[in-house]
Design a protein around this motif. Structure first.
Motif, PDB file in Angstrom:
ATOM      1  N   TRP B  28      15.979 -30.145 -29.797  1.00  0.00           N
ATOM      2  CA  TRP B  28      15.258 -30.428 -28.552  1.00  0.00           C
ATOM      3  C   TRP B  28      15.838 -31.617 -27.796  1.00  0.00           C
ATOM      4  O   TRP B  28      15.756 -31.680 -26.572  1.00  0.00           O
ATOM      5  CB  TRP B  28      13.764 -30.602 -28.827  1.00  0.00           C
ATOM      6  CG  TRP B  28      13.090 -29.257 -28.867  1.00  0.00           C
ATOM      7  CD1 TRP B  28      12.770 -28.534 -29.990  1.00  0.00           C
ATOM      8  CD2 TRP B  28      12.720 -28.449 -27.754  1.00  0.00           C
ATOM      9  NE1 TRP B  28      12.220 -27.333 -29.628  1.00  0.00           N
ATOM     10  CE2 TRP B  28      12.166 -27.254 -28.263  1.00  0.00           C
ATOM     11  CE3 TRP B  28      12.797 -28.615 -26.372  1.00  0.00           C
ATOM     12  CZ2 TRP B  28      11.687 -26.235 -27.440  1.00  0.00           C
ATOM     13  CZ3 TRP B  28      12.321 -27.606 -25.547  1.00  0.00           C
ATOM     14  CH2 TRP B  28      11.777 -26.434 -26.083  1.00  0.00           C
ATOM     15  N   ILE B  29      16.457 -32.558 -28.512  1.00  0.00           N
ATOM     16  CA  ILE B  29      17.154 -33.644 -27.801  1.00  0.00           C
ATOM     17  C   ILE B  29      18.331 -33.048 -27.033  1.00  0.00           C
ATOM     18  O   ILE B  29      18.565 -33.358 -25.859  1.00  0.00           O
ATOM     19  CB  ILE B  29      17.626 -34.734 -28.788  1.00  0.00           C
ATOM     20  CG1 ILE B  29      16.413 -35.512 -29.297  1.00  0.00           C
ATOM     21  CG2 ILE B  29      18.616 -35.683 -28.120  1.00  0.00           C
ATOM     22  CD1 ILE B  29      16.741 -36.514 -30.372  1.00  0.00           C
ATOM     23  N   LEU B  31      18.505 -29.992 -25.956  1.00  0.00           N
ATOM     24  CA  LEU B  31      17.965 -29.217 -24.831  1.00  0.00           C
ATOM     25  C   LEU B  31      17.502 -30.131 -23.692  1.00  0.00           C
ATOM     26  O   LEU B  31      17.610 -29.766 -22.523  1.00  0.00           O
ATOM     27  CB  LEU B  31      16.819 -28.316 -25.289  1.00  0.00           C
ATOM     28  CG  LEU B  31      17.214 -27.178 -26.251  1.00  0.00           C
ATOM     29  CD1 LEU B  31      16.036 -26.253 -26.493  1.00  0.00           C
ATOM     30  CD2 LEU B  31      18.399 -26.380 -25.745  1.00  0.00           C
ATOM     31  N   ALA B  32      17.023 -31.335 -24.033  1.00  0.00           N
ATOM     32  CA  ALA B  32      16.633 -32.287 -22.976  1.00  0.00           C
ATOM     33  C   ALA B  32      17.862 -32.678 -22.162  1.00  0.00           C
ATOM     34  O   ALA B  32      17.783 -32.821 -20.933  1.00  0.00           O
ATOM     35  CB  ALA B  32      15.967 -33.518 -23.596  1.00  0.00           C
ATOM     36  N   VAL B  35      18.489 -29.917 -19.811  1.00  0.00           N
ATOM     37  CA  VAL B  35      17.558 -29.956 -18.675  1.00  0.00           C
ATOM     38  C   VAL B  35      18.094 -30.916 -17.612  1.00  0.00           C
ATOM     39  O   VAL B  35      18.078 -30.615 -16.413  1.00  0.00           O
ATOM     40  CB  VAL B  35      16.148 -30.391 -19.148  1.00  0.00           C
ATOM     41  CG1 VAL B  35      15.256 -30.754 -17.964  1.00  0.00           C
ATOM     42  CG2 VAL B  35      15.505 -29.280 -19.973  1.00  0.00           C
ATOM     43  N   LEU B 193      15.874 -21.202 -23.538  1.00  0.00           N
ATOM     44  CA  LEU B 193      16.130 -22.200 -22.500  1.00  0.00           C
ATOM     45  C   LEU B 193      17.011 -21.603 -21.404  1.00  0.00           C
ATOM     46  O   LEU B 193      16.774 -21.810 -20.211  1.00  0.00           O
ATOM     47  CB  LEU B 193      16.795 -23.457 -23.065  1.00  0.00           C
ATOM     48  CG  LEU B 193      16.973 -24.484 -21.942  1.00  0.00           C
ATOM     49  CD1 LEU B 193      15.755 -25.377 -21.819  1.00  0.00           C
ATOM     50  CD2 LEU B 193      18.219 -25.298 -22.065  1.00  0.00           C
TER      51      LEU B 193
END
Lengths: 92, 210
Positions: B28-29, B31-32, B35, B193
């Protein structure tokens, strides 16, 4: 209904149906002659779709707090990027 | 159905649970950062629209909404197949998992083929910014700059995703996927994502000025 079947097949299919309905809505609204605030509505529907995918397909709803925080951090920093950039563009 | 598989624990983890938490946190880091990477391009979109709204909308009207809608259906369906596939692998429904992974790879390839036909039409209609570009306005040019950059970047992400799904299929052939279901989870979340990016692009590219 069998618990495993519900988890593996039924819930994802329900989410998919929801996504398709939202897609139909956003397309129909964009072509509706009397539609107001089309851009905002289109984006709001996209956000609803993203929330469905995030919460259930990406399993954020049941994720641990540290994972939810990491996921939220991307969106938080992105909003700062927009906030400060437009604070500058709009006051030139 | 063979029952829920146990997870393979890699170095340096002491337990499957810790490995799982660390893996999801790291994922998730990453994926951040994705983003923010796509977010920079979205900022370009917002700024171009703000600078020359009229020209921007004239440019956006030239996109083909049917290609975009068809591809949105394809990609959201691939999100369904990979979600079912990952849950099936994790719960030990190996056969269903295998079929769903193949379906996902095929749907991903379908998206790229449709995109290829769309690019062909865009080029024939002189919508590639450059010498032959037929929309002579700041907004129109900037819309199509955004269109080409972000759709190519997105297609690149999708191609990587297809590669990751094919890797899962190979792991399955070697009989190791059941115990490496965490690998399936990482690929699945990444795939979603890429789907979300497209879901947000859909109104930005195809529904403006309709």
């Amino acid at each position: 209904m069998d618990r495993e079947f519900r988890h593996i097949v039924f819930v994802p299919v329900l989410v998919w149906i929801g996504l398709m309905v939202l897609l139909g809505l956003s397309l129909a609204y964009a072509y509706w002659p009397a539609g107001l605030a089309k851009f905002a509505v289109g984006l709001a529907i996209a956000a609803a779709k993203a929330a469905l995918i995030g919460a259930i397909f990406m399993q954020l709803r049941k994720a641990s707090a540290i994972v939810q925080l990491a996921a939220a951090s991307g969106v938080a920093w992105l909003s700062l990027l927009f906030l400060f950039s437009f604070a500058e563009f709009l006051t030139r | 159905m063979s029952g829920k598989p146990r997870a393979t624990v890699f170095e340096p983890w002491e337990s499957a649970e810790r490995q799982h938490q660390a893996m999801l946190f790291g994922l998730w880091i990453f994926l951040a950062t994705e983003v923010l990477f796509f977010g920079g391009l979205f900022l370009l979109y917002a700024h171009s629209r703000f600078l020359d709204w009229a020209g921007f909308v004239v440019g956006a009207r030239e996109t083909n909404v049917w290609f975009g809608t068809a591809n949105t259906i394809v990609l959201m369906t691939s999100s369904l197949t990979i979600a079912v596939g990952e849950r099936a692998v994790r719960e030990g429904w190996a056969r269903l998992g295998r079929w769903m992974l193949w379906a996902t790879a095929l749907l991903g390839a379908t998206f790229l083929v449709v995109k290829g036909f769309e690019y062909r039409e865009d080029i024939v209609e002189q919508l590639f910014p450059g010498a032959d570009f037929r929309l002579a306005s700041t907004g129109g040019t900037q819309f199509w700059d955004f269109y080409w950059v972000i759709t190519v970047v997105h297609a690149t992400h999708l191609t990587i995703g297809i590669g990751l799904v094919l890797r899962l299929i190979l792991l399955d052939r070697a009989g190791r996927l059941g115990r490496q279901w965490m690998g399936a989870e990482v690929t699945t979340v990444y795939w979603h994502l890429v789907d979300i990016v497209w879901v947000i692009l859909y109104p930005l590219i195809y529904l403006v000025g309709r």
